[in-house]
Design a protein around this motif. Sequence first.
Motif, PDB file in Angstrom:
ATOM      1  N   HIS A 199       6.492  -8.748  -4.804  1.00  0.00           N
ATOM      2  CA  HIS A 199       6.420  -8.049  -6.091  1.00  0.00           C
ATOM      3  C   HIS A 199       7.804  -7.606  -6.535  1.00  0.00           C
ATOM      4  O   HIS A 199       8.732  -7.484  -5.718  1.00  0.00           O
ATOM      5  CB  HIS A 199       5.490  -6.831  -5.983  1.00  0.00           C
ATOM      6  N   TYR A 200       7.940  -7.369  -7.834  1.00  0.00           N
ATOM      7  CA  TYR A 200       9.170  -6.766  -8.345  1.00  0.00           C
ATOM      8  C   TYR A 200       9.191  -5.292  -7.952  1.00  0.00           C
ATOM      9  O   TYR A 200       8.145  -4.636  -7.872  1.00  0.00           O
ATOM     10  CB  TYR A 200       9.254  -6.910  -9.859  1.00  0.00           C
ATOM     11  N   VAL A 201      10.373  -4.784  -7.717  1.00  0.00           N
ATOM     12  CA  VAL A 201      10.532  -3.404  -7.271  1.00  0.00           C
ATOM     13  C   VAL A 201      10.711  -2.488  -8.470  1.00  0.00           C
ATOM     14  O   VAL A 201      11.530  -2.760  -9.359  1.00  0.00           O
ATOM     15  CB  VAL A 201      11.735  -3.270  -6.322  1.00  0.00           C
ATOM     16  N   THR A 202       9.931  -1.412  -8.488  1.00  0.00           N
ATOM     17  CA  THR A 202      10.091  -0.359  -9.473  1.00  0.00           C
ATOM     18  C   THR A 202      10.286   0.961  -8.736  1.00  0.00           C
ATOM     19  O   THR A 202      10.237   1.019  -7.508  1.00  0.00           O
ATOM     20  CB  THR A 202       8.856  -0.265 -10.397  1.00  0.00           C
ATOM     21  N   ALA A 203      10.486   2.027  -9.502  1.00  0.00           N
ATOM     22  CA  ALA A 203      10.710   3.334  -8.891  1.00  0.00           C
ATOM     23  C   ALA A 203       9.473   3.832  -8.149  1.00  0.00           C
ATOM     24  O   ALA A 203       9.579   4.676  -7.257  1.00  0.00           O
ATOM     25  CB  ALA A 203      11.145   4.341  -9.954  1.00  0.00           C
ATOM     26  N   LEU A 210       6.873   3.357  -5.408  1.00  0.00           N
ATOM     27  CA  LEU A 210       6.868   2.590  -4.168  1.00  0.00           C
ATOM     28  C   LEU A 210       5.693   1.620  -4.102  1.00  0.00           C
ATOM     29  O   LEU A 210       4.532   2.026  -4.240  1.00  0.00           O
ATOM     30  CB  LEU A 210       6.828   3.549  -2.974  1.00  0.00           C
ATOM     31  N   ASP A 211       6.005   0.336  -3.913  1.00  0.00           N
ATOM     32  CA  ASP A 211       5.010  -0.725  -3.722  1.00  0.00           C
ATOM     33  C   ASP A 211       4.045  -0.859  -4.903  1.00  0.00           C
ATOM     34  O   ASP A 211       2.919  -1.331  -4.745  1.00  0.00           O
ATOM     35  CB  ASP A 211       4.205  -0.495  -2.435  1.00  0.00           C
ATOM     36  N   GLN A 212       4.496  -0.465  -6.100  1.00  0.00           N
ATOM     37  CA  GLN A 212       3.624  -0.527  -7.268  1.00  0.00           C
ATOM     38  C   GLN A 212       4.135  -1.479  -8.345  1.00  0.00           C
ATOM     39  O   GLN A 212       3.567  -1.542  -9.427  1.00  0.00           O
ATOM     40  CB  GLN A 212       3.456   0.879  -7.864  1.00  0.00           C
ATOM     41  N   GLY A 213       5.210  -2.208  -8.071  1.00  0.00           N
ATOM     42  CA  GLY A 213       5.772  -3.090  -9.085  1.00  0.00           C
ATOM     43  C   GLY A 213       4.905  -4.303  -9.359  1.00  0.00           C
ATOM     44  O   GLY A 213       3.995  -4.635  -8.592  1.00  0.00           O
ATOM     45  N   PRO A 214       5.167  -4.997 -10.471  1.00  0.00           N
ATOM     46  CA  PRO A 214       4.362  -6.171 -10.848  1.00  0.00           C
ATOM     47  C   PRO A 214       4.315  -7.211  -9.734  1.00  0.00           C
ATOM     48  O   PRO A 214       5.346  -7.616  -9.192  1.00  0.00           O
ATOM     49  CB  PRO A 214       5.090  -6.712 -12.082  1.00  0.00           C
ATOM     50  N   ILE A 215       3.105  -7.643  -9.404  1.00  0.00           N
ATOM     51  CA  ILE A 215       2.893  -8.589  -8.308  1.00  0.00           C
ATOM     52  C   ILE A 215       3.181 -10.011  -8.780  1.00  0.00           C
ATOM     53  O   ILE A 215       2.711 -10.447  -9.835  1.00  0.00           O
ATOM     54  CB  ILE A 215       1.450  -8.475  -7.781  1.00  0.00           C
ATOM     55  N   ILE A 216       3.952 -10.744  -7.968  1.00  0.00           N
ATOM     56  CA  ILE A 216       4.310 -12.124  -8.284  1.00  0.00           C
ATOM     57  C   ILE A 216       3.425 -13.109  -7.538  1.00  0.00           C
ATOM     58  O   ILE A 216       2.906 -14.064  -8.109  1.00  0.00           O
ATOM     59  CB  ILE A 216       5.787 -12.391  -7.934  1.00  0.00           C
ATOM     60  N   GLU A 217       3.279 -12.889  -6.237  1.00  0.00           N
ATOM     61  CA  GLU A 217       2.535 -13.842  -5.414  1.00  0.00           C
ATOM     62  C   GLU A 217       1.888 -13.111  -4.237  1.00  0.00           C
ATOM     63  O   GLU A 217       2.427 -12.119  -3.722  1.00  0.00           O
ATOM     64  CB  GLU A 217       3.474 -14.944  -4.900  1.00  0.00           C
ATOM     65  N   GLN A 218       0.729 -13.608  -3.815  1.00  0.00           N
ATOM     66  CA  GLN A 218       0.028 -13.077  -2.658  1.00  0.00           C
ATOM     67  C   GLN A 218      -0.637 -14.227  -1.912  1.00  0.00           C
ATOM     68  O   GLN A 218      -0.945 -15.269  -2.493  1.00  0.00           O
ATOM     69  CB  GLN A 218      -1.056 -12.066  -3.069  1.00  0.00           C
ATOM     70  N   ASP A 219      -0.883 -14.010  -0.623  1.00  0.00           N
ATOM     71  CA  ASP A 219      -1.647 -14.973   0.157  1.00  0.00           C
ATOM     72  C   ASP A 219      -2.310 -14.224   1.306  1.00  0.00           C
ATOM     73  O   ASP A 219      -1.928 -13.097   1.628  1.00  0.00           O
ATOM     74  CB  ASP A 219      -0.754 -16.084   0.694  1.00  0.00           C
TER      75      ASP A 219
END
Length: 288
Positions: A225-229, A231-240
């Motif tokens: 995911h992209y990093v935002t201020a 924690l661990d809440q930024g826009p998700i790019i890929e998962q598996d």
Amino acid sequence: MNMSTVNTARLLITCEDRPGIVQAVSSFLYHQGANITALDQYATEAQGGRYFMRVEFELDHLETRQDALIDTFQKNVAEKYAMQWHLSCVRDIKKVGILVSKVDHALLELLWRHARGSLPCEITQVISNHEDLRESVENFGIPFTVVPVNKDNKVEAYARIDELMQGNDLLVLARYMQILNEDFVNKWPMKIINIHHSFLPAFVGANPYKQAYEKGVKLIGATAHYVTADLDQGPIIEQDVERVSHDCTVEQLREMGEDVERNVLARAVKWHLEDRIIVDGNKTVVFQ
């Protein structure tokens, strides 16, 4: 530079959906003499939603025509449809800096793929808060710098990292086990990709495999995911995910999870480098 990509460009577009957008873009490129080689699009609703487009095209003498092309597109197409848009040229190789701590699997996957030519970028350097991976990184011919981080020097440490990373287009957290401060993150908006060793939003924070073990999960996963201020809440790019059994130990879960992590992160980084991602609020549109 591969001569076949010297005249290749990519156009990413976001706007309110209206009739005529595809025709306007394709007609503009046609009249410029460009040949469209790929076109992907997505609308959130059948009528009146948000519209997203990725266009890849070839145009002779692109380098000398780029500025005029951008100016003409803005005046003749983008303003009419109130587009948010970006044009990138494949010849402009993106520069990538990597942050890592002691765990090496995600880092080595990126370095290996880069060495084989499957990550289209220049990896400028690796920065760590520990010495452990220096030899592994320098064996790939990539500079390695240690910037120690502790509870008393975080402001100074992140200022130093920011200074060292200037000139990069993307930062990758390849299991960098420090929480970036808000000032640092705000200087790199949607330009930091992190691999989180769990299937977000589950098991945030530390020791996710131990948390997963204690919950008796049947699937483990990883999230890039992209990093935002936040924690661990930024826009998700890929998962598996990987299916696991009730008799897996924490260490077995970790070993399986690391395989998922390395591939999820590599895909996310590659898609960013290939201009396949459009961020839309707290979500992403990924044209694969």
